[in-house]
Design a protein around this motif. Structure first.
Motif, PDB file in Angstrom:
ATOM      1  N   GLN A 100     -66.468  20.414 -23.961  1.00 63.46           N
ATOM      2  CA  GLN A 100     -65.661  20.779 -22.792  1.00 63.46           C
ATOM      3  C   GLN A 100     -66.365  21.810 -21.919  1.00 63.46           C
ATOM      4  OE1 GLN A 100     -61.854  22.133 -24.211  1.00 63.46           O
ATOM      5  NE2 GLN A 100     -61.195  20.094 -24.902  1.00 63.46           N
ATOM      6  N   HIS A 101     -67.226  22.636 -22.550  1.00 67.35           N
ATOM      7  CA  HIS A 101     -67.915  23.701 -21.807  1.00 67.35           C
ATOM      8  C   HIS A 101     -69.379  23.363 -21.518  1.00 67.35           C
ATOM      9  CE1 HIS A 101     -64.358  25.918 -23.213  1.00 67.35           C
ATOM     10  NE2 HIS A 101     -64.577  26.728 -22.202  1.00 67.35           N
ATOM     11  N   GLU A 102     -69.716  22.081 -21.537  1.00 63.44           N
ATOM     12  CA  GLU A 102     -71.036  21.586 -21.112  1.00 63.44           C
ATOM     13  C   GLU A 102     -72.185  22.120 -21.961  1.00 63.44           C
ATOM     14  OE1 GLU A 102     -70.541  23.006 -16.993  1.00 63.44           O
ATOM     15  OE2 GLU A 102     -70.622  20.882 -16.408  1.00 63.44           O
ATOM     16  N   ILE A 103     -71.944  22.330 -23.244  1.00 67.61           N
ATOM     17  CA  ILE A 103     -73.027  22.716 -24.148  1.00 67.61           C
ATOM     18  C   ILE A 103     -73.940  21.515 -24.332  1.00 67.61           C
ATOM     19  CG2 ILE A 103     -73.609  23.523 -26.462  1.00 67.61           C
ATOM     20  CD1 ILE A 103     -72.207  25.604 -24.655  1.00 67.61           C
ATOM     21  N   ASP A 104     -75.248  21.731 -24.261  1.00 69.53           N
ATOM     22  CA  ASP A 104     -76.202  20.618 -24.257  1.00 69.53           C
ATOM     23  C   ASP A 104     -76.623  20.170 -25.652  1.00 69.53           C
ATOM     24  OD1 ASP A 104     -76.902  20.483 -21.234  1.00 69.53           O
ATOM     25  OD2 ASP A 104     -77.046  22.602 -21.729  1.00 69.53           O
ATOM     26  N   ILE A 105     -76.884  21.139 -26.536  1.00 64.98           N
ATOM     27  CA  ILE A 105     -77.381  20.822 -27.876  1.00 64.98           C
ATOM     28  C   ILE A 105     -76.462  21.457 -28.912  1.00 64.98           C
ATOM     29  CG2 ILE A 105     -79.301  21.126 -29.509  1.00 64.98           C
ATOM     30  CD1 ILE A 105     -81.220  21.187 -27.179  1.00 64.98           C
ATOM     31  N   LEU A 106     -76.129  20.700 -29.934  1.00 58.05           N
ATOM     32  CA  LEU A 106     -75.331  21.212 -31.042  1.00 58.05           C
ATOM     33  C   LEU A 106     -76.225  21.295 -32.277  1.00 58.05           C
ATOM     34  CD1 LEU A 106     -72.153  18.947 -30.637  1.00 58.05           C
ATOM     35  CD2 LEU A 106     -72.667  21.106 -29.472  1.00 58.05           C
ATOM     36  N   TRP A 107     -76.020  22.348 -33.084  1.00 59.10           N
ATOM     37  CA  TRP A 107     -76.728  22.326 -34.367  1.00 59.10           C
ATOM     38  C   TRP A 107     -75.742  22.574 -35.503  1.00 59.10           C
ATOM     39  CZ3 TRP A 107     -77.783  27.175 -31.792  1.00 59.10           C
ATOM     40  CH2 TRP A 107     -77.503  28.311 -32.531  1.00 59.10           C
ATOM     41  N   ILE A 108     -76.112  22.025 -36.651  1.00 60.68           N
ATOM     42  CA  ILE A 108     -75.296  22.147 -37.854  1.00 60.68           C
ATOM     43  C   ILE A 108     -75.968  23.177 -38.749  1.00 60.68           C
ATOM     44  CG2 ILE A 108     -74.173  20.893 -39.728  1.00 60.68           C
ATOM     45  CD1 ILE A 108     -73.569  19.899 -36.822  1.00 60.68           C
ATOM     46  N   GLY A 109     -75.222  24.205 -39.154  1.00 63.82           N
ATOM     47  CA  GLY A 109     -75.787  25.291 -39.936  1.00 63.82           C
ATOM     48  C   GLY A 109     -76.030  24.922 -41.386  1.00 63.82           C
ATOM     49  N   ALA A 110     -76.831  25.756 -42.048  1.00 63.74           N
ATOM     50  CA  ALA A 110     -77.221  25.498 -43.432  1.00 63.74           C
ATOM     51  C   ALA A 110     -76.026  25.473 -44.372  1.00 63.74           C
ATOM     52  CB  ALA A 110     -78.230  26.555 -43.893  1.00 63.74           C
ATOM     53  N   ARG A 111     -75.036  26.322 -44.107  1.00 62.96           N
ATOM     54  CA  ARG A 111     -73.853  26.355 -44.979  1.00 62.96           C
ATOM     55  C   ARG A 111     -73.019  25.085 -44.825  1.00 62.96           C
ATOM     56  NH1 ARG A 111     -74.642  31.718 -43.534  1.00 62.96           N
ATOM     57  NH2 ARG A 111     -74.459  33.265 -45.216  1.00 62.96           N
ATOM     58  N   SER A 112     -73.057  24.484 -43.652  1.00 59.97           N
ATOM     59  CA  SER A 112     -72.326  23.225 -43.444  1.00 59.97           C
ATOM     60  C   SER A 112     -73.069  22.044 -44.063  1.00 59.97           C
ATOM     61  CB  SER A 112     -72.115  22.973 -41.946  1.00 59.97           C
ATOM     62  OG  SER A 112     -71.322  23.990 -41.356  1.00 59.97           O
ATOM     63  N   THR A 113     -74.382  22.040 -43.968  1.00 54.90           N
ATOM     64  CA  THR A 113     -75.177  20.921 -44.449  1.00 54.90           C
ATOM     65  C   THR A 113     -75.013  20.699 -45.951  1.00 54.90           C
ATOM     66  OG1 THR A 113     -76.810  21.444 -42.730  1.00 54.90           O
ATOM     67  CG2 THR A 113     -77.482  19.867 -44.385  1.00 54.90           C
ATOM     68  N   VAL A 114     -74.674  21.745 -46.695  1.00 50.75           N
ATOM     69  CA  VAL A 114     -74.529  21.588 -48.145  1.00 50.75           C
ATOM     70  C   VAL A 114     -73.325  20.740 -48.519  1.00 50.75           C
ATOM     71  CG1 VAL A 114     -75.659  23.777 -48.666  1.00 50.75           C
ATOM     72  CG2 VAL A 114     -73.182  23.727 -48.400  1.00 50.75           C
ATOM     73  N   SER A 115     -72.370  20.543 -47.601  1.00 51.40           N
ATOM     74  CA  SER A 115     -71.150  19.804 -47.928  1.00 51.40           C
ATOM     75  C   SER A 115     -71.087  18.474 -47.180  1.00 51.40           C
ATOM     76  CB  SER A 115     -69.911  20.642 -47.569  1.00 51.40           C
ATOM     77  OG  SER A 115     -68.741  19.862 -47.690  1.00 51.40           O
ATOM     78  N   PRO A 116     -71.253  17.359 -47.882  1.00 53.26           N
ATOM     79  CA  PRO A 116     -71.135  16.052 -47.215  1.00 53.26           C
ATOM     80  C   PRO A 116     -69.773  15.855 -46.543  1.00 53.26           C
ATOM     81  CG  PRO A 116     -72.159  15.803 -49.372  1.00 53.26           C
ATOM     82  CD  PRO A 116     -71.680  17.225 -49.283  1.00 53.26           C
ATOM     83  N   PHE A 117     -68.713  16.471 -47.089  1.00 50.87           N
ATOM     84  CA  PHE A 117     -67.392  16.341 -46.475  1.00 50.87           C
ATOM     85  C   PHE A 117     -67.375  16.981 -45.081  1.00 50.87           C
ATOM     86  CE2 PHE A 117     -66.346  16.260 -51.066  1.00 50.87           C
ATOM     87  CZ  PHE A 117     -65.732  15.017 -51.127  1.00 50.87           C
ATOM     88  N   ILE A 118     -67.901  18.208 -44.995  1.00 49.75           N
ATOM     89  CA  ILE A 118     -67.937  18.905 -43.704  1.00 49.75           C
ATOM     90  C   ILE A 118     -68.833  18.149 -42.729  1.00 49.75           C
ATOM     91  CG2 ILE A 118     -68.714  21.010 -42.528  1.00 49.75           C
ATOM     92  CD1 ILE A 118     -67.866  22.571 -45.013  1.00 49.75           C
ATOM     93  N   VAL A 119     -69.995  17.715 -43.201  1.00 52.28           N
ATOM     94  CA  VAL A 119     -70.931  16.987 -42.343  1.00 52.28           C
ATOM     95  C   VAL A 119     -70.278  15.726 -41.788  1.00 52.28           C
ATOM     96  CG1 VAL A 119     -73.073  15.650 -42.325  1.00 52.28           C
ATOM     97  CG2 VAL A 119     -73.019  17.878 -43.437  1.00 52.28           C
ATOM     98  N   GLN A 120     -69.561  14.994 -42.630  1.00 54.90           N
ATOM     99  CA  GLN A 120     -68.927  13.756 -42.177  1.00 54.90           C
ATOM    100  C   GLN A 120     -67.863  14.030 -41.122  1.00 54.90           C
ATOM    101  OE1 GLN A 120     -69.944  10.502 -43.356  1.00 54.90           O
ATOM    102  NE2 GLN A 120     -68.951  10.214 -41.364  1.00 54.90           N
ATOM    103  N   GLU A 121     -67.084  15.099 -41.308  1.00 60.69           N
ATOM    104  CA  GLU A 121     -66.057  15.454 -40.321  1.00 60.69           C
ATOM    105  C   GLU A 121     -66.682  15.756 -38.960  1.00 60.69           C
ATOM    106  OE1 GLU A 121     -63.805  18.703 -41.836  1.00 60.69           O
ATOM    107  OE2 GLU A 121     -62.699  17.501 -43.298  1.00 60.69           O
ATOM    108  N   ILE A 122     -67.784  16.533 -38.985  1.00 64.01           N
ATOM    109  CA  ILE A 122     -68.445  16.888 -37.719  1.00 64.01           C
ATOM    110  C   ILE A 122     -69.089  15.647 -37.102  1.00 64.01           C
ATOM    111  CG2 ILE A 122     -70.171  18.358 -36.614  1.00 64.01           C
ATOM    112  CD1 ILE A 122     -69.832  20.317 -38.956  1.00 64.01           C
ATOM    113  N   ALA A 123     -69.709  14.801 -37.941  1.00 61.41           N
ATOM    114  CA  ALA A 123     -70.340  13.571 -37.449  1.00 61.41           C
ATOM    115  C   ALA A 123     -69.306  12.668 -36.782  1.00 61.41           C
ATOM    116  CB  ALA A 123     -71.029  12.841 -38.602  1.00 61.41           C
ATOM    117  N   ASN A 124     -68.126  12.555 -37.383  1.00 62.71           N
ATOM    118  CA  ASN A 124     -67.061  11.734 -36.786  1.00 62.71           C
ATOM    119  C   ASN A 124     -66.649  12.286 -35.421  1.00 62.71           C
ATOM    120  OD1 ASN A 124     -67.081  10.127 -39.060  1.00 62.71           O
ATOM    121  ND2 ASN A 124     -65.309  11.119 -40.010  1.00 62.71           N
TER     122      ASN A 124
END
Length: 361
Positions: A100-124
């Motif tokens: 909504q605020h025109e952010i160009d690049i998103l990154w996923i942090g190391a603490r999120s990457t450890v959890s496939p559940f969190i990663v899948q939610e963000i990917a969706n």
């Protein structure tokens, strides 16, 4: 996975002449701070500004970011300077607000990457977006977990992907905040050469005096870009003060870093050769560190034996069995038995010589 040319196409819209540089403060603190840093970074080779809006902290009570309010500051910085903006997102709501605020690049942090559940939610939540998504390695050295996160985004229809090497946590005390474990990103590059890879020297180093050398290693390993924390007053930053550098220092570093393209007519050949040489340098340093650790343990064993009035040497029979076991279990096509024997004889002799010198003194 997409082919190399398709994967790297998104980089061309940011910087095609040299590695992409993403820089900015660990945390967005105030609107004035964000705008001031953005204008200073515009004078450098950085084309993307990063800033932490939501800050996952190890323990509660530390500064956890200004939240959604900071997105308006970054949007203003983008409009005033023309720089693109990158932030970390940790849940679907973050993704929604960022877009909504025109952010160009998103990154996923190391603490999120450890959890496939969190990663899948963000990917969706990112399904089908054109914005590049960069995925940091998990905090533990697990290449499969890292690649699994990339695959989840790819399966969600996110085609503009990349990864960020930010080092790995360890209980062991080292000179780095997070140990590089260079072999893991090297293996990733070898298996998936089509995937852009960025180096985050700030989080590996944990202190600003190590950042330049880490950047050079990243370039020597053909990394596609750098993501560096930068603040005009780093010592008084609200988070991770020790690992941030000033925009002026960033400009100086980027001027002195070498791309290693100047020797030889065949740039592809020379680039590959320099990468292999850097890999050998990394392994040599790891070898020295490992030998040093082994010697420290040998010294502890010697001290225990001395205190109990035992001899410090292995029996010849015990030593031969140890070597034979190593040769059988660690058989390698590039290491013959004679070479292994010579190496371990030298290792075995070193504490003996050292003990003899101490006794003589």
């Amino acid at each position: 996975m997409k082919n190399k040319k398709e994967f790297r196409n998104w980089l061309n819209g940011y910087n095609s002449d040299h590695p992409l540089v993403i820089a900015g403060p660990c945390s967005a603190e105030t609107e004035d701070q964000v705008i001031r840093i953005a204008h200073q970074l515009r004078n450098s080779d950085a084309t993307v500004m990063r800033a932490g809006i939501w800050k996952p902290r190890t323990r509660p009570g530390n500064f956890e970011g200004v939240g959604a309010l900071g997105l308006k500051w970054l949007q203003r910085a983008k409009n005033e300077t023309g720089m693109k903006i990158a932030i970390e997102v940790a849940n679907p709501y973050h993704v929604e607000l960022a877009l909504q605020h025109e952010i160009d690049i998103l990154w996923i942090g190391a603490r999120s990457t450890v959890s496939p559940f969190i990663v899948q939610e963000i990917a969706n939540a990112c399904k089908g977006i054109d914005n590049p998504v960069l995925i940091k390695n998990p905090i533990n050295p697990d290449l499969a977990l890292w690649l699994g996160a990339v695959e989840r985004f790819h399966m969600a229809g996110v085609n503009n992907l990349g990864v960020i090497h930010r080092g790995f946590s360890t209980f062991e005390k080292t000179r780095y905040r997070n140990i590089p474990e260079w072999q893991i990103p090297i293996d990733l590059q070898s298996r998936f050469p089509d995937l852009p890879i960025f180096l985050d020297p700030s989080h590996i180093a944990g202190r600003r005096d190590l950042i330049f050398d880490l950047c050079q290693i990243g370039l020597d390993l053909n990394f596609d870009g750098l993501i560096i924390e930068s603040h005009y007053d780093p010592d008084n930053a609200w988070s991770d003060a020790a690992q941030q550098i000033t925009p002026d220092m960033l400009i100086q570093y980027l001027n002195y870093l070498k791309l290693r393209k100047e020797i030889g007519q065949d740039k592809v050949y020379q680039k590959g050769l320099n990468k292999l040489r850097t890999e050998i340098d990394i392994l040599d340093n790891q070898l020295i560190d490992t030998l040093s650790k082994r010697m420290k343990i040998s010294k502890k064993i010697e001290n225990i034996k001395t205190n109990e009035n035992f001899g410090i040497l292995h029996s010849e029979r015990c030593w031969k069995k140890t070597i034979e076991k190593i040769i059988v279990e660690k058989e390698q096509p590039n290491l013959n038995e004679e070479f292994i024997l010579r190496v371990f004889e030298a290792i075995h002799q070193k504490p003996i010589n050292q003990h003899s010198q101490e006794v003589a003194i």
